[in-house]
Design a protein around this motif. Structure first.
Motif, PDB file in Angstrom:
ATOM      1  N   GLY A 167      36.001  34.771  42.331  1.00 32.85           N
ATOM      2  CA  GLY A 167      37.227  34.070  41.954  1.00 32.85           C
ATOM      3  C   GLY A 167      37.320  33.709  40.497  1.00 32.85           C
ATOM      4  N   TYR A 168      36.183  33.722  39.801  1.00 35.98           N
ATOM      5  CA  TYR A 168      36.183  33.391  38.381  1.00 35.98           C
ATOM      6  C   TYR A 168      36.960  34.383  37.534  1.00 35.98           C
ATOM      7  CZ  TYR A 168      32.257  36.692  38.683  1.00 35.98           C
ATOM      8  OH  TYR A 168      31.464  37.790  38.947  1.00 35.98           O
ATOM      9  N   VAL A 169      37.331  35.544  38.090  1.00 32.62           N
ATOM     10  CA  VAL A 169      38.107  36.510  37.300  1.00 32.62           C
ATOM     11  C   VAL A 169      39.519  36.001  37.036  1.00 32.62           C
ATOM     12  CG1 VAL A 169      36.780  38.472  38.175  1.00 32.62           C
ATOM     13  CG2 VAL A 169      38.931  37.850  39.296  1.00 32.62           C
ATOM     14  N   GLY A 170      39.867  34.849  37.590  1.00 33.37           N
ATOM     15  CA  GLY A 170      41.145  34.237  37.245  1.00 33.37           C
ATOM     16  C   GLY A 170      41.303  34.008  35.755  1.00 33.37           C
ATOM     17  N   VAL A 171      40.199  33.789  35.046  1.00 36.19           N
ATOM     18  CA  VAL A 171      40.288  33.616  33.600  1.00 36.19           C
ATOM     19  C   VAL A 171      40.895  34.843  32.949  1.00 36.19           C
ATOM     20  CG1 VAL A 171      37.955  34.498  33.112  1.00 36.19           C
ATOM     21  CG2 VAL A 171      39.015  32.934  31.548  1.00 36.19           C
ATOM     22  N   ASP A 172      40.502  36.002  33.421  1.00 40.56           N
ATOM     23  CA  ASP A 172      40.990  37.246  32.830  1.00 40.56           C
ATOM     24  C   ASP A 172      42.471  37.455  33.137  1.00 40.56           C
ATOM     25  OD1 ASP A 172      38.110  38.362  32.174  1.00 40.56           O
ATOM     26  OD2 ASP A 172      38.091  37.631  34.232  1.00 40.56           O
ATOM     27  N   ILE A 173      42.854  37.117  34.349  1.00 39.61           N
ATOM     28  CA  ILE A 173      44.262  37.256  34.724  1.00 39.61           C
ATOM     29  C   ILE A 173      45.126  36.335  33.867  1.00 39.61           C
ATOM     30  CG2 ILE A 173      45.925  36.998  36.608  1.00 39.61           C
ATOM     31  CD1 ILE A 173      43.582  37.595  38.540  1.00 39.61           C
ATOM     32  N   PHE A 174      44.678  35.086  33.709  1.00 36.84           N
ATOM     33  CA  PHE A 174      45.423  34.142  32.890  1.00 36.84           C
ATOM     34  C   PHE A 174      45.516  34.599  31.438  1.00 36.84           C
ATOM     35  CE2 PHE A 174      44.642  30.450  35.940  1.00 36.84           C
ATOM     36  CZ  PHE A 174      45.965  30.398  36.326  1.00 36.84           C
ATOM     37  N   PHE A 175      44.442  35.145  30.911  1.00 35.54           N
ATOM     38  CA  PHE A 175      44.483  35.619  29.528  1.00 35.54           C
ATOM     39  C   PHE A 175      45.531  36.718  29.358  1.00 35.54           C
ATOM     40  CE2 PHE A 175      39.866  34.367  28.281  1.00 35.54           C
ATOM     41  CZ  PHE A 175      40.319  33.121  27.854  1.00 35.54           C
ATOM     42  N   VAL A 176      45.599  37.620  30.316  1.00 28.12           N
ATOM     43  CA  VAL A 176      46.571  38.715  30.227  1.00 28.12           C
ATOM     44  C   VAL A 176      48.001  38.159  30.296  1.00 28.12           C
ATOM     45  CG1 VAL A 176      47.408  40.848  31.281  1.00 28.12           C
ATOM     46  CG2 VAL A 176      44.949  40.378  31.214  1.00 28.12           C
ATOM     47  N   ILE A 177      48.227  37.232  31.227  1.00 30.53           N
ATOM     48  CA  ILE A 177      49.554  36.627  31.345  1.00 30.53           C
ATOM     49  C   ILE A 177      49.950  35.952  30.035  1.00 30.53           C
ATOM     50  CG2 ILE A 177      50.918  34.849  32.506  1.00 30.53           C
ATOM     51  CD1 ILE A 177      49.192  35.313  35.005  1.00 30.53           C
ATOM     52  N   SER A 178      49.022  35.197  29.469  1.00 28.37           N
ATOM     53  CA  SER A 178      49.329  34.489  28.235  1.00 28.37           C
ATOM     54  C   SER A 178      49.637  35.458  27.103  1.00 28.37           C
ATOM     55  CB  SER A 178      48.143  33.602  27.841  1.00 28.37           C
ATOM     56  OG  SER A 178      48.400  32.939  26.636  1.00 28.37           O
ATOM     57  N   GLY A 179      48.796  36.484  26.967  1.00 29.26           N
ATOM     58  CA  GLY A 179      49.043  37.459  25.910  1.00 29.26           C
ATOM     59  C   GLY A 179      50.403  38.104  26.037  1.00 29.26           C
ATOM     60  N   PHE A 180      50.819  38.365  27.270  1.00 27.60           N
ATOM     61  CA  PHE A 180      52.119  38.997  27.512  1.00 27.60           C
ATOM     62  C   PHE A 180      53.276  38.053  27.181  1.00 27.60           C
ATOM     63  CE2 PHE A 180      55.598  39.675  30.612  1.00 27.60           C
ATOM     64  CZ  PHE A 180      56.029  40.926  30.197  1.00 27.60           C
ATOM     65  N   LEU A 181      53.235  36.854  27.742  1.00 24.88           N
ATOM     66  CA  LEU A 181      54.368  35.943  27.589  1.00 24.88           C
ATOM     67  C   LEU A 181      54.523  35.441  26.161  1.00 24.88           C
ATOM     68  CD1 LEU A 181      53.974  33.851  30.861  1.00 24.88           C
ATOM     69  CD2 LEU A 181      55.697  35.597  30.383  1.00 24.88           C
ATOM     70  N   ILE A 182      53.439  34.980  25.579  1.00 27.67           N
ATOM     71  CA  ILE A 182      53.555  34.359  24.261  1.00 27.67           C
ATOM     72  C   ILE A 182      53.788  35.397  23.175  1.00 27.67           C
ATOM     73  CG2 ILE A 182      52.374  32.898  22.584  1.00 27.67           C
ATOM     74  CD1 ILE A 182      51.106  31.418  24.867  1.00 27.67           C
ATOM     75  N   THR A 183      53.154  36.565  23.309  1.00 27.64           N
ATOM     76  CA  THR A 183      53.430  37.626  22.328  1.00 27.64           C
ATOM     77  C   THR A 183      54.890  38.041  22.385  1.00 27.64           C
ATOM     78  OG1 THR A 183      51.170  38.438  22.466  1.00 27.64           O
ATOM     79  CG2 THR A 183      52.805  39.949  21.573  1.00 27.64           C
ATOM     80  N   GLY A 184      55.424  38.115  23.605  1.00 27.71           N
ATOM     81  CA  GLY A 184      56.832  38.471  23.726  1.00 27.71           C
ATOM     82  C   GLY A 184      57.737  37.502  22.986  1.00 27.71           C
TER      83      GLY A 184
END
Length: 635
Positions: free
Chosen positions: A52-69
């Motif tokens: 379940g710790y891979v949630g960090v990676d999922i969150f990082f991807v979401i953040s990179g997508f939303l904030i970069t946009g």
């Protein structure tokens, strides 16, 4: 500790638009739920969520997508402002974070014993200044305490992200001005470099790969590249369905099959990162998007930042107070409490501060400055109190002192191979005729054996390496183990004066009882015997489910030290079935056995104290008191 990124950020609000379409996507809030729930259940020790710790990676991807946009769109429109960008970051991150840190300081000051309290204000300072990943990277080793006493450990990933967003907007601004056509290429090259470094260092055990930005940035860049249009859109509906469901499968497999022994991050982070990217890119208009947009998932996604902030301190404090991992009804209560706390934090803290009409920009900057100043002052005040021992009675403090019952030679003599230092000789000032070869369990045992050796005019060499049992060819936890063990064996072979070899390790850790491992150990013993050396096996130390000095201190504070009891002998024997068969066979061939189980356990349970003193300095390492007792009773 494996942990998710708290601000990747589940706290970026409810109106995060698709960079291309400029509209809110419910499925991304649903994806946040798929990131935070496995993290929560992993930390709560719920079976089936070992990765379940891979949630960090999922969150990082979401953040990179939303904030970069958001950044790229505003830069392209000529209206980007660094001041406004950081206003949004402070508005979304600081209020809930500051409240959580304040609550953690208060709870730790009330609950923690002095030796455990000292680390909390240090981590609070680091978390307040967005440097906790740097702090936890340096705060490692046996003397720093484990994740179970670090209620702010989860803020490491928030620090990674905030450090990323110090420089990333500036990079995009410079590219827009001087090399607009090279924007995607430059971002892709940096991402590739970060990924290559993460893969190159994935077996590093210092914590660099896990905690620091250079090896984590590629995960944020993966989302950024999607936002910048680096990946062409997928038009056929069937293709989008296939990609979206494949992404979900990649994430699910990582959550289900990864565990604490998985080498992570590095190449193993690719499935959850790519899975999250596939879901973000292909899900719109698919059946997967409809599932992610279901109200329960969206609801959890909305509170996911606050849920991340509050779940870990609640788990840590509960386990600390009970001296036991979460289980049964306690687990259900803590998970429910985390959900309630997250909902209240989202409704009463996050939402009001995100509303610029209720909290203007100038107020958010003032609030952030005041909150950071207050938290720094409180942290420094707690630090100055040195653990605040006056809160506890002398008997409790005496038991807690067992956490420092290390061999005086530990710092100098342990891990010498990894430091390219000369192995220590302990005992009398004479040529050593013995060696203790083992992992960290051997340090205090080597010291206890050296006292006996010194009494008869002898000496021994200590060769101990963390997490490296004395087994030739073993490298499961650290690639350096094989080299360290080969060096120890070669030193034994090269020195005919070494007549006796003691072998010690954390045999009862649950991983060393497999037939394959036991076969390697068997061959190692045979190789030593073939050199003509006497072999002394030091058997398994009974591991306890709690920190022993802390448990005894809690009991002493309640006046109940007579209730102190360790694990059952049956539990220890069940973890070492194959090893015990091997030890018995070698005993029949003249190999001596020093058995901590026989020394510390009766037919029912195992002792954790002797003459009112803890036998361990944590949950499974014998302190000097325990090591002396085992050596004395082991003959």
């Amino acid at each position: 500790m494996h942990g998710p990124a708290p601000a990747s950020t589940p706290g970026d609000g409810t109106a995060n638009p698709h960079p291309a379409a400029g509209r809110y996507r419910r499925d991304i809030d649903g994806l946040r739920a798929l990131a935070i729930l496995p993290v929560l259940l992993f930390h709560a020790h719920v079976p089936g969520f070992s990765g379940g710790y891979v949630g960090v990676d999922i969150f990082f991807v979401i953040s990179g997508f939303l904030i970069t946009g958001i950044i790229a769109r505003e830069i392209d429109d000529g209206r980007f402002s660094l001041m406004r960008f950081y206003e949004r970051r402070f508005r979304r991150i600081m209020p809930a974070l500051a409240l959580m840190i304040l609550a953690v300081l208060a709870a730790a000051a009330w609950l923690y014993l002095p030796g455990d309290l000292e680390g909390v204000p240090r981590s609070a300072l680091a978390a307040t200044l967005f440097a906790s990943n740097l702090w936890f990277f340096t705060d490692t080793g046996y003397f720093s305490g484990g994740a179970d006493v670090k209620p702010l450990l989860h803020t490491w990933s928030l620090a990674v992200e905030e450090q990323y967003y110090i420089g990333f907007p500036i990079l995009l601004m410079l590219l827009a001005r001087f090399a607009p056509r090279w924007r995607i290429v430059v971002v892709a090259l940096i991402a590739a470099g970060s990924l290559a470094l993460a893969i190159l260092m994935q077996r590093d055990t210092s914590g660099f790969t896990f905690y620091l930005l250079p090896t984590r940035a590629w995960e944020l860049f993966a989302g950024a590249l999607l936002a910048l249009g680096a990946v062409p859109s997928i038009r056929p509906r069937w293709a989008r369905e296939l990609v979206a469901w494949s992404g979900c499968l990649a994430v699910t497999l990582a959550v289900t099959f990864y565990d604490r022994t998985t080498v992570f991050p590095g190449i193993t982070a690719l499935p959850p990162v790519l899975g999250a990217a596939m879901l973000i890119h292909a899900a719109p208009g698919t059946s997967m998007a409809r599932i992610l947009a279901l109200p329960p998932l969206v609801g959890v996604g909305l509170i996911s930042y606050s849920l991340y902030l509050w779940h870990w301190p609640l788990i840590v404090f509960t386990e600390y107070a009970t001296d036991m991992p979460l289980a049964g009804g306690t687990r259900i209560v803590v998970v429910a409490a985390a959900l309630i706390a997250a909902t209240l934090s989202w409704r009463l803290v996050e939402c009001p501060f995100r509303d610029s009409r209720r909290v203007p920009a100038r107020h958010i900057f003032r609030f952030t400055g005041a909150a950071m100043a207050l938290l720094c002052i409180l942290s420094l005040a707690l630090l100055a109190m040195g653990g605040w021992p006056s809160r506890f009675d002398p008997p409790a403090l005496a038991q807690m002192a067992g956490q420092h019952d290390f061999a005086p030679s530990r710092k100098q003599c342990h891990d010498t191979f990894l430091r390219n230092a000369r192995p220590c000789t302990l005992g009398a000032a004479t040529r050593p005729d013995a060696m203790l070869w083992g992992d960290s369990h051997g340090v205090e045992l080597a010291y206890a054996l050296s006292l006996d050796a010194k009494a008869r005019g002898g000496a021994l060499i200590e060769r101990t390496t963390s997490s490296c049992p004395p087994v030739l060819g073993y490298d499961a936890t650290d690639p350096r183990c094989a080299a360290a063990n080969r060096a120890a064996f070669d030193a034994i072979r090269a020195d005919p004066a070494i007549r006796r070899v003691y072998m010690a390790a954390f045999w009862a850790n649950g991983n060393f009882d497999s037939p394959a491992f036991v076969a390697r150990l068997d061959r190692t013993i045979a190789a030593l015997r073939a050199l003509g050396r006497d072999v002394v096996l030091i058997g398994p130390v009974p591991p306890q489910p709690f920190d022993v000095p802390r448990r005894l201190a809690h009991l002493a504070q309640a006046g109940r030290t007579d209730a102190a009891q360790g694990v059952t002998r049956r539990f220890v024997d069940g973890r070492t079935v194959h090893l015990r068969a091997l030890f018995a066979r070698w005993q029949a061939h003249g190999v001596r056995l020093i058995d901590p189980v026989a020394a510390l356990c009766d037919t029912q349970s195992c002792a954790i104290q002797h003459d009112g003193r803890p036998l361990y300095f944590d949950s499974h390492h014998l302190g000097v008191t325990g090591a002396k007792l085992v050596v004395a009773r082991g003959g």
